[in-house]
Design a protein around this motif. Sequence first.
Motif, PDB file in Angstrom:
ATOM      1  N   THR A   1     -52.254  69.200 -24.143  1.00 35.85           N
ATOM      2  CA  THR A   1     -50.872  69.494 -24.502  1.00 35.85           C
ATOM      3  C   THR A   1     -49.800  68.800 -23.672  1.00 35.85           C
ATOM      4  OG1 THR A   1     -50.832  71.444 -23.312  1.00 35.85           O
ATOM      5  CG2 THR A   1     -51.613  71.783 -25.512  1.00 35.85           C
ATOM      6  N   ALA A   2     -50.321  67.834 -22.824  1.00 37.18           N
ATOM      7  CA  ALA A   2     -49.036  67.248 -21.727  1.00 37.18           C
ATOM      8  C   ALA A   2     -48.124  66.846 -22.801  1.00 37.18           C
ATOM      9  CB  ALA A   2     -50.325  66.299 -20.737  1.00 37.18           C
ATOM     10  N   SER A   3     -48.548  65.801 -23.802  1.00 37.05           N
ATOM     11  CA  SER A   3     -47.591  65.219 -24.230  1.00 37.05           C
ATOM     12  C   SER A   3     -46.913  65.799 -25.429  1.00 37.05           C
ATOM     13  CB  SER A   3     -48.174  63.744 -24.721  1.00 37.05           C
ATOM     14  OG  SER A   3     -49.112  64.297 -25.812  1.00 37.05           O
ATOM     15  N   SER A   4     -47.580  66.700 -26.149  1.00 38.93           N
ATOM     16  CA  SER A   4     -46.923  67.116 -27.062  1.00 38.93           C
ATOM     17  C   SER A   4     -46.185  68.704 -26.861  1.00 38.93           C
ATOM     18  CB  SER A   4     -48.060  67.774 -28.188  1.00 38.93           C
ATOM     19  OG  SER A   4     -49.034  68.845 -27.619  1.00 38.93           O
ATOM     20  N   ASP A   5     -46.593  69.368 -25.674  1.00 40.69           N
ATOM     21  CA  ASP A   5     -46.046  70.675 -25.378  1.00 40.69           C
ATOM     22  C   ASP A   5     -45.981  70.839 -23.784  1.00 40.69           C
ATOM     23  OD1 ASP A   5     -44.938  73.246 -25.287  1.00 40.69           O
ATOM     24  OD2 ASP A   5     -46.171  73.985 -26.779  1.00 40.69           O
ATOM     25  N   PRO A   6     -45.112  70.047 -23.113  1.00 43.87           N
ATOM     26  CA  PRO A   6     -45.055  70.138 -21.696  1.00 43.87           C
ATOM     27  C   PRO A   6     -45.052  71.460 -21.052  1.00 43.87           C
ATOM     28  CG  PRO A   6     -43.509  68.487 -22.561  1.00 43.87           C
ATOM     29  CD  PRO A   6     -43.861  69.293 -23.574  1.00 43.87           C
ATOM     30  N   GLU A   7     -44.333  72.310 -21.482  1.00 44.01           N
ATOM     31  CA  GLU A   7     -43.993  73.729 -21.170  1.00 44.01           C
ATOM     32  C   GLU A   7     -45.379  74.574 -21.060  1.00 44.01           C
ATOM     33  OE1 GLU A   7     -41.753  78.213 -21.894  1.00 44.01           O
ATOM     34  OE2 GLU A   7     -41.637  76.441 -23.496  1.00 44.01           O
ATOM     35  N   LEU A   8     -46.153  74.585 -22.125  1.00 45.13           N
ATOM     36  CA  LEU A   8     -47.387  75.138 -22.383  1.00 45.13           C
ATOM     37  C   LEU A   8     -48.391  74.344 -21.165  1.00 45.13           C
ATOM     38  CD1 LEU A   8     -49.276  76.255 -25.550  1.00 45.13           C
ATOM     39  CD2 LEU A   8     -50.642  75.233 -23.855  1.00 45.13           C
ATOM     40  N   ALA A   9     -48.393  73.016 -21.320  1.00 50.77           N
ATOM     41  CA  ALA A   9     -49.200  72.426 -20.239  1.00 50.77           C
ATOM     42  C   ALA A   9     -48.816  72.500 -18.776  1.00 50.77           C
ATOM     43  CB  ALA A   9     -49.323  70.856 -20.549  1.00 50.77           C
ATOM     44  N   GLY A  10     -47.621  73.022 -18.652  1.00 46.67           N
ATOM     45  CA  GLY A  10     -47.347  73.358 -17.047  1.00 46.67           C
ATOM     46  C   GLY A  10     -47.637  74.539 -16.914  1.00 46.67           C
ATOM     47  N   LEU A  11     -47.669  75.714 -17.874  1.00 45.21           N
ATOM     48  CA  LEU A  11     -48.402  76.934 -17.519  1.00 45.21           C
ATOM     49  C   LEU A  11     -49.734  76.924 -17.466  1.00 45.21           C
ATOM     50  CD1 LEU A  11     -45.693  78.862 -19.896  1.00 45.21           C
ATOM     51  CD2 LEU A  11     -46.001  79.060 -17.366  1.00 45.21           C
ATOM     52  N   ALA A  12     -50.505  75.955 -17.888  1.00 44.33           N
ATOM     53  CA  ALA A  12     -51.874  75.997 -18.172  1.00 44.33           C
ATOM     54  C   ALA A  12     -52.399  75.482 -16.702  1.00 44.33           C
ATOM     55  CB  ALA A  12     -52.435  75.220 -19.177  1.00 44.33           C
ATOM     56  N   GLN A  13     -51.492  74.554 -16.147  1.00 45.11           N
ATOM     57  CA  GLN A  13     -51.984  73.866 -14.992  1.00 45.11           C
ATOM     58  C   GLN A  13     -51.746  75.003 -13.898  1.00 45.11           C
ATOM     59  OE1 GLN A  13     -52.712  70.546 -14.754  1.00 45.11           O
ATOM     60  NE2 GLN A  13     -53.258  70.721 -12.623  1.00 45.11           N
ATOM     61  N   GLU A  14     -50.637  75.861 -13.989  1.00 47.50           N
ATOM     62  CA  GLU A  14     -50.455  76.659 -13.102  1.00 47.50           C
ATOM     63  C   GLU A  14     -51.383  77.722 -13.348  1.00 47.50           C
ATOM     64  OE1 GLU A  14     -48.205  77.255 -10.342  1.00 47.50           O
ATOM     65  OE2 GLU A  14     -47.698  75.212 -11.051  1.00 47.50           O
ATOM     66  N   ALA A  15     -51.985  78.160 -14.447  1.00 49.53           N
ATOM     67  CA  ALA A  15     -53.154  79.155 -14.656  1.00 49.53           C
ATOM     68  C   ALA A  15     -54.214  78.591 -13.872  1.00 49.53           C
ATOM     69  CB  ALA A  15     -53.371  79.452 -16.008  1.00 49.53           C
ATOM     70  N   ALA A  16     -54.593  77.280 -14.124  1.00 51.34           N
ATOM     71  CA  ALA A  16     -55.710  76.745 -13.392  1.00 51.34           C
ATOM     72  C   ALA A  16     -55.767  76.626 -11.864  1.00 51.34           C
ATOM     73  CB  ALA A  16     -56.006  75.211 -13.857  1.00 51.34           C
ATOM     74  N   LYS A  17     -54.560  76.662 -11.441  1.00 50.60           N
ATOM     75  CA  LYS A  17     -54.631  76.556  -9.967  1.00 50.60           C
ATOM     76  C   LYS A  17     -54.585  77.799  -9.516  1.00 50.60           C
ATOM     77  CE  LYS A  17     -50.843  75.785  -6.394  1.00 50.60           C
ATOM     78  NZ  LYS A  17     -49.534  74.981  -6.229  1.00 50.60           N
ATOM     79  N   ALA A  18     -54.023  79.031 -10.257  1.00 56.17           N
ATOM     80  CA  ALA A  18     -54.379  80.548  -9.766  1.00 56.17           C
ATOM     81  C   ALA A  18     -55.604  81.067  -9.836  1.00 56.17           C
ATOM     82  CB  ALA A  18     -53.482  81.210 -10.394  1.00 56.17           C
ATOM     83  N   THR A  19     -56.536  80.321 -10.804  1.00 54.03           N
ATOM     84  CA  THR A  19     -57.897  80.637 -10.859  1.00 54.03           C
ATOM     85  C   THR A  19     -58.725  80.027  -9.849  1.00 54.03           C
ATOM     86  OG1 THR A  19     -57.451  80.710 -13.539  1.00 54.03           O
ATOM     87  CG2 THR A  19     -59.594  80.380 -12.689  1.00 54.03           C
ATOM     88  N   ALA A  20     -58.445  78.764  -9.716  1.00 49.27           N
ATOM     89  CA  ALA A  20     -59.072  78.171  -8.689  1.00 49.27           C
ATOM     90  C   ALA A  20     -58.742  78.672  -7.283  1.00 49.27           C
ATOM     91  CB  ALA A  20     -58.685  76.516  -8.497  1.00 49.27           C
ATOM     92  N   GLY A  21     -57.518  79.278  -7.027  1.00 45.16           N
ATOM     93  CA  GLY A  21     -57.207  79.804  -5.605  1.00 45.16           C
ATOM     94  C   GLY A  21     -57.961  81.204  -5.592  1.00 45.16           C
ATOM     95  N   PHE A  22     -57.962  81.943  -6.736  1.00 43.49           N
ATOM     96  CA  PHE A  22     -59.079  83.043  -6.787  1.00 43.49           C
ATOM     97  C   PHE A  22     -60.311  83.025  -6.494  1.00 43.49           C
ATOM     98  CE2 PHE A  22     -61.071  86.857  -9.072  1.00 43.49           C
ATOM     99  CZ  PHE A  22     -60.789  87.584  -8.116  1.00 43.49           C
ATOM    100  N   MET A  23     -60.762  81.762  -7.053  1.00 41.62           N
ATOM    101  CA  MET A  23     -62.371  81.440  -7.155  1.00 41.62           C
ATOM    102  C   MET A  23     -62.745  81.127  -5.384  1.00 41.62           C
ATOM    103  SD  MET A  23     -64.435  78.160  -9.070  1.00 41.62           S
ATOM    104  CE  MET A  23     -63.538  77.075  -8.221  1.00 41.62           C
ATOM    105  N   ALA A  24     -61.725  80.203  -4.948  1.00 45.53           N
ATOM    106  CA  ALA A  24     -61.680  79.655  -3.633  1.00 45.53           C
ATOM    107  C   ALA A  24     -61.729  81.084  -2.515  1.00 45.53           C
ATOM    108  CB  ALA A  24     -60.726  79.019  -3.080  1.00 45.53           C
ATOM    109  N   TRP A  25     -61.075  82.033  -2.797  1.00 53.00           N
ATOM    110  CA  TRP A  25     -60.860  83.235  -2.319  1.00 53.00           C
ATOM    111  C   TRP A  25     -62.280  84.065  -2.163  1.00 53.00           C
ATOM    112  CZ3 TRP A  25     -60.652  88.437  -3.854  1.00 53.00           C
ATOM    113  CH2 TRP A  25     -60.602  89.477  -3.087  1.00 53.00           C
ATOM    114  N   LEU A  26     -62.820  83.935  -3.281  1.00 49.86           N
ATOM    115  CA  LEU A  26     -64.217  84.857  -3.418  1.00 49.86           C
ATOM    116  C   LEU A  26     -65.129  83.999  -2.555  1.00 49.86           C
ATOM    117  CD1 LEU A  26     -64.363  85.485  -7.300  1.00 49.86           C
ATOM    118  CD2 LEU A  26     -63.839  87.042  -5.514  1.00 49.86           C
ATOM    119  N   GLN A  27     -65.045  82.736  -2.665  1.00 50.96           N
ATOM    120  CA  GLN A  27     -66.172  82.046  -2.044  1.00 50.96           C
ATOM    121  C   GLN A  27     -66.038  82.003  -0.388  1.00 50.96           C
ATOM    122  OE1 GLN A  27     -64.791  78.062  -3.477  1.00 50.96           O
ATOM    123  NE2 GLN A  27     -66.590  78.001  -4.735  1.00 50.96           N
ATOM    124  N   GLU A  28     -64.776  82.436  -0.089  1.00 52.84           N
ATOM    125  CA  GLU A  28     -64.656  82.680   1.487  1.00 52.84           C
ATOM    126  C   GLU A  28     -65.309  83.896   2.018  1.00 52.84           C
ATOM    127  OE1 GLU A  28     -60.489  82.690   2.130  1.00 52.84           O
ATOM    128  OE2 GLU A  28     -60.208  80.317   1.850  1.00 52.84           O
TER     129      GLU A  28
END
Length: 555
Positions: free
Chosen positions: A203-230
């Motif tokens: 959705t990067a080109s067609s819907d930048p707002e949605l793409a940005g929120l999806a990117q932030e969701a991915a970042k938050a999910t990865a951060g939670f995963m890293a915390w669990l790994q720790e």
Amino acid sequence: MKTLVGLRSTFVGLMFCCLGFCLSMGSSATLAAESASSYPALLELYDEFRSLAVPEYRDGVPDYSAPAMLVQAEQLRALRARLNAIDEASWPIPRRVDYMLVLAEMRGLDFMHRLMRPWERDPAFYSSTNLGFGPKMHGAMAVPSLPLNSAARNKLIAKLAVVPELYQQARVNLSDPRGDLARLGIVQKGIERNVFLRLSAETASSDPELAGLAQEAAKATAGFMAWLQEIEASLPPHGGVGKDEYNWYLRKVMLFPYDWDSLMTLAEREYQRSMVFLKLEEHKNRGIEMIAPAESMQEFERRRAEADAELLAFLRDEDVMTVPDYLVPVVGEGPYLLPADRDPAKAGPFDAPIQRHFFRQTEDRDPRPLRAHNVPGHLYDSLLLARDERPIRGDRRLYFIDGIRAEGWAFYLEEMIQQLGMLDARPKAREINYILQAKRAARVKPELMMHAGQWTYREALHSLTSRTPYWMAPDDPIARFDLELYLRQPGYGIGYYMGKVELEKLFAELAVERGRDFDLKIFHDEMLAVGRIPLSLIRWELTGREDEIRLMRED
């Protein structure tokens, strides 16, 4: 008091007034007691409970904080007190069955608070997406296919926007995480992160707002995963509930008449039986090559459509069960997808080199056994439930209360078509059926041992993969997915084989009672008509015998 109007004698009038007042008071008290114990009172209480079971929302996220869960538990106790005050002993059996369903669900929520506490113990409970994993927080989103209409886009944006807050709350709420459950959560978060990254890229080109929120969701999910790994290496290893509490859950919530020890004995005997029958079938078919698996989606769908048509015709023509016109298999649904299969990093089901998990090894060769499980099994169950307008039992059950009935019926159908002769001309399909049986029997022990705290997830995985006779590698995706479900949802793994055992018990009981008048089609139709509820309750309705229910009714 209107009956006293017009009486001429004041004295007699007063006497009647006093008498009428006393009778009125007694009648009102009786009516109030009867009202509190009436079936409408049960329905009202059930609706209140179902509302309570849905968590409140805070900052757009379901609130599983300690204070919120304390309030929910206190409100549950008040509802239980009202339920206990209902005297249903004189009701007809179907209404008493409904009472037991409400009681079981309230006990289920109580079990969640006392033992499971997934909001405190299970990192995988905090699943922002509904990709097919096991028990999860309320409101997990289904990531839709693109493109989206305006309403779907707005809904998705609202869901994506709160993912960072969701995982922030999860870190605070997880006060007692377990090692086995954390490791499952790590795998789950990896897939969710990839789903969000793909959504962002698409959705990067067609819907930048949605793409940005999806990117932030991915970042938050990865951060939670890293915390669990720790933290996962430092956590208590076992995620099970304990043997005694497992028995309580089976008896009081799932309304299942067996306990841990009897299940272990039954499961090992059934495993031995399946292995013997498999080897006898292999001996009989020696010299016949095993069926080669389908190598394309087109061939897979052709085999499945042929199997579905043959299966439904057999059930109809042989008077096995009613096959309504609306029981129509889904066309083009493809192979069974695991949550891991939804990972964008994973190849398609027939992309070279083809990777087949255990169930695909069986269905790609001959779909008939698993189609019996899924078409007159789960599909028909779902269609019947969707048409069931009865209060209480027409709803989908909470806390897996109908799970043993649903999986037991579906698994029963696999062996039933074999015993009735549908697979007589397909010797290798008969072998596949026994391989499936052995696998279903082999997974009972791992669930029991995990919940007793005697095996870790990895030990359970080794047992299941090593005792399944064929097509299950040491890290088979089906085995890993199965054991995740069984650890996170008690009663799931045992439900297939032990549900079949309980269904066969009811079958035999009615066969003895009805003798030569026993009719297979009538039995199946009667059993299904009662509803997708525990088999102990179905037995109560069909036989009138309350012996099992008395033990389950007691607190």
